[in-house]
Write an enzyme that holds these catalytic residues in place. Structure first.
Site, short mmCIF file in Angstrom:
data_model
loop_
_atom_site.label_atom_id
_atom_site.label_comp_id
_atom_site.label_asym_id
_atom_site.label_seq_id
_atom_site.Cartn_x
_atom_site.Cartn_y
_atom_site.Cartn_z
N THR A 185 -3.19 -22.30 30.92
CA THR A 185 -3.91 -23.57 30.99
C THR A 185 -4.77 -23.53 32.24
OG1 THR A 185 -2.23 -24.64 32.31
CG2 THR A 185 -2.00 -24.82 29.94
N GLU A 330 -0.48 -25.95 25.32
CA GLU A 330 0.99 -25.92 25.16
C GLU A 330 1.43 -26.26 23.74
OE1 GLU A 330 -0.74 -27.21 27.61
OE2 GLU A 330 0.31 -27.13 29.53
N LYS A 437 -5.44 -47.93 37.73
CA LYS A 437 -4.43 -48.98 37.89
C LYS A 437 -5.03 -50.14 38.66
CE LYS A 437 -0.71 -45.70 37.50
NZ LYS A 437 -0.86 -44.38 38.11
N TRP A 442 -3.15 -51.31 33.46
CA TRP A 442 -3.81 -50.01 33.31
C TRP A 442 -5.10 -50.17 32.53
CZ3 TRP A 442 0.14 -45.52 32.16
CH2 TRP A 442 1.06 -45.46 33.22
P1 ADP Z 1 -6.56 -27.56 29.66
O1 ADP Z 1 -5.27 -28.31 29.79
O2 ADP Z 1 -6.48 -26.14 30.04
O3 ADP Z 1 -7.76 -28.31 30.13
P2 ADP Z 1 -6.17 -28.01 26.94
O4 ADP Z 1 -7.04 -27.74 25.78
O5 ADP Z 1 -4.78 -27.55 26.87
O6 ADP Z 1 -6.88 -27.40 28.14
O7 ADP Z 1 -6.25 -29.56 27.27
C1 ADP Z 1 -5.41 -30.45 26.64
C2 ADP Z 1 -5.78 -31.86 26.99
O8 ADP Z 1 -7.08 -32.18 26.54
C3 ADP Z 1 -4.90 -32.87 26.31
O9 ADP Z 1 -3.69 -33.04 26.99
C4 ADP Z 1 -5.78 -34.12 26.36
O10 ADP Z 1 -5.72 -34.75 27.61
C5 ADP Z 1 -7.15 -33.55 26.18
N1 ADP Z 1 -7.54 -33.69 24.77
C6 ADP Z 1 -7.47 -32.77 23.79
N2 ADP Z 1 -7.95 -33.26 22.63
C7 ADP Z 1 -8.31 -34.55 22.88
C8 ADP Z 1 -8.87 -35.62 22.09
N3 ADP Z 1 -9.17 -35.47 20.81
N4 ADP Z 1 -9.09 -36.80 22.71
C9 ADP Z 1 -8.80 -36.99 24.01
N5 ADP Z 1 -8.29 -36.03 24.80
C10 ADP Z 1 -8.05 -34.82 24.25
#
Ligand code: ADP
Length: 540
Positions: A185, A330, A437, A442
């Protein structure tokens, strides 16, 4: 009593073997790094993957060895996926947008034995070569004529390796829980962490991804994954598409609107997948050139929230169905997909559901919890930490003894804050670290961002919390204005005021030429907070 069924192991090599058998003549098309379009078939890919498997074994690669790739979406990268995992080694995909120090950290942490690298990415490996411990060789993904000058040691030419080995190869059989691929990640805080997938998790994810109400993959589809193979295995498409024998179109290094458009049209692509930033470029290209891609039926958009304006433009102006999906490295990554239910016939309801991140794909269980870990109701209002579990969700990070991301009862805490409505649709309101916040309440930054980009004078928008003496934090809107436009704060809040509660409206607006993006194309709010964190609000 156990059932009397063969205990055949689910192995990734089986996918390509099957595609060769059933859809051997189906095409795989690539815009190559060298330039020209390359086309061949699943039959050819399987043959060359077997040759590469022989080559890897001749180089001494063993079960469990980590083999890195620094490469775009191409047929050679596809072959490497199957050759490496097929012999029981681990495909470790590297993101070319990573900072050199992170790249060296990741490659050493993974103990990569070899790295496959694309022609125009070699300098990235050269830059860190001195720091790499244990790297035995570099395979440049091109032919003899294009082999570059390089300072790297133990360099091999991809096509020569293939040519010098036979395609006689029996894919080995081993335990389906064997590791198959590794993806770190991007780690906006601390060091990157590795998600280590198994053959079993990848195969079950591939079955699920192909379902009609997930990515709807079948042999008659022509699929263009714009999402990179170095980012969570291009959302699993190289596996799911192979399972069903779909035609694959790989865009190589050219991801701009015009280049993607060209491939969509020339290859009659029916389904494409990518993050919102990619589609912004494509839609801008379509608007500027009054063009479209008539064969395109569906796009899957995920990685960041897909704004309502984008869903509307794709569907209303071009007849392309949008599937908004959520997931993370993950989670392999498919977690949820937003498709309106058949009973939802009213346009406004359908659109509202599509802006949410959707219902979990079968295999993924989902819950939202409060700070004490208590599950919250599915009323569409209560929001809490989004937690998931399932057969393709990590139970720990690579080489970590203990995970701080798992609840005591074994759920993975995503770090996202979400609601779940009575219809089962999950909606992300924020990353937990991005939530604003204000006076104990929120405020969702994503909600404001999505509404702000639907203003005609706004190209991109981000919202961060900045300190406020009375309310603790208040929202600040960061806007990339459309060419030649300069929407004022008053105009923007007037625009937002009938869509948002008054206390959620941003206190001020600042303007920026472009938003800082991280390695996976997401807005880096950490950078925005560094830049604007001490912005003095007029209300303060
Ligand atoms: P990294 O964590 O390496 O930036 P990831 O692809 O694993 O790459 O990122 C996952 C995160 O991206 C999710 O936990 C979420 O916060 C965000 N995410 C993924 N898809 C969406 C979506 N459709 N809408 C909003 N947030 C998203």
């Amino acid at each position: 009593m156990l059932g009397r069924i063969m205990d055949n192991q689910l192995l990734i090599s089986g996918l390509l073997q099957h595609a060769d058998f059933t859809s051997g003549d189906r095409e795989i098309v690539t815009r190559t790094v060298e330039g020209p379009i390359h086309r061949y078939t699943y039959h050819d890919a399987h043959k060359r993957a077997r040759q590469m498997a022989n080559a890897l074994q001749a180089l001494g690669v063993q079960l469990g060895d980590r083999i890195a790739t620094m490469a775009w979406n191409t047929y050679r990268h596809f072959e490497v996926y199957y050759a490496v995992s097929g012999i029981g080694a681990v495909t470790h995909t590297l993101n070319p947008r990573l900072h050199a120090s992170q790249l060296a950290y990741i490659m050493n942490h993974a103990e990569d034995a070899f790295v496959f690298v694309d022609l125009n990415l070699i300098s990235l490996i050269e830059n860190v070569a001195d720091e790499l411990r244990g790297l035995k060789g570099v395979i440049v993904m091109t032919d003899r004529d294009h082999m570059p000058e390089t300072t790297l040691a133990n360099v091999y030419c991809y096509e020569e390796l293939i040519d010098s080995h036979s395609d006689e190869f029996e894919w080995p059989r081993f335990d389906e829980n064997t590791a198959s691929s590794l993806c770190y990640t991007s780690g906006t805080t601390g060091n990157p962490k590795g998600a280590l997938f198994s053959h079993r998790s990848t195969m079950i994810h591939a079955y699920a991804s192909a379902l009609p109400d997930v990515l709807h993959m079948g042999e008659s589809e022509v699929i263009l994954p714009v999402v990179p193979m170095f980012h969570v295995n291009a959302w699993g498409i190289p596996y799911g598409a192979t399972m069903v024998g779909a035609k694959l179109v790989f865009p190589g290094p050219k991801l701009d609107g015009a280049s993607i458009h060209e491939l969509l049209v020339q290859e009659d692509v029916t389904f494409a997948a990518g993050v919102p930033t990619i589609w912004l470029m494509l839609l801008a290209h379509w608007r500027e050139t009054s063009s479209s891609a008539p064969a395109l039926k569906r796009t899957v958009i995920g990685g960041s929230a897909c704004p309502e304006s984008m869903i509307r433009e794709f569907q209303d102006d071009y007849g392309v169905e949008v599937r908004h999906a959520w997931g993370m490295t993950e989670t392999s990554p498919l977690g949820s997909v937003s498709i309106p239910k058949p009973s939802m016939t009213d346009d406004a309801t359908r659109l509202r559901k599509q802006t949410k991140q959707g219902r979990p794909v079968f295999g993924v269980e989902m819950r939202i919890t409060d700070d004490a870990g208590k599950a919250l109701p599915h009323d569409g209002k209560a929001f809490g930490d989004l937690q998931v579990r399932g057969p393709w969700i990590i139970d720990n990070y690579f080489k970590m003894d203990q995970s701080d991301a798992h609840s005591p009862d074994g759920w993975f805490a995503t770090g996202d804050v979400a609601t779940i409505d009575p219809d089962g649709y999950m909606e992300i309101t924020d990353r937990s670290k991005d939530v604003i916040k204000s006076g104990g309440e929120w405020i969702s930054s994503i909600e404001i961002e999505n509404l702000a980009v639907s203003h005609p004078d706004v190209t991109q928008a981000a919202v961060i919390g900045v300190p406020h003496p009375k309310w603790d934090e208040r929202p600040l809107l960061v806007v990339v204005p459309a060419d030649g436009k300069s929407p004022s704060h008053a105009e923007l809040t007037a625009f937002l005021s009938d869509k948002l509660a008054k206390w959620c409206l941003p206190d001020d607006t600042v303007y920026i030429d472009e938003l800082p993006l991280g390695a996976t194309g997401k807005v880096l709010k950490t950078k925005l907070r560094e830049q604007f964190g001490d912005h003095k609000l007029p209300t303060a």
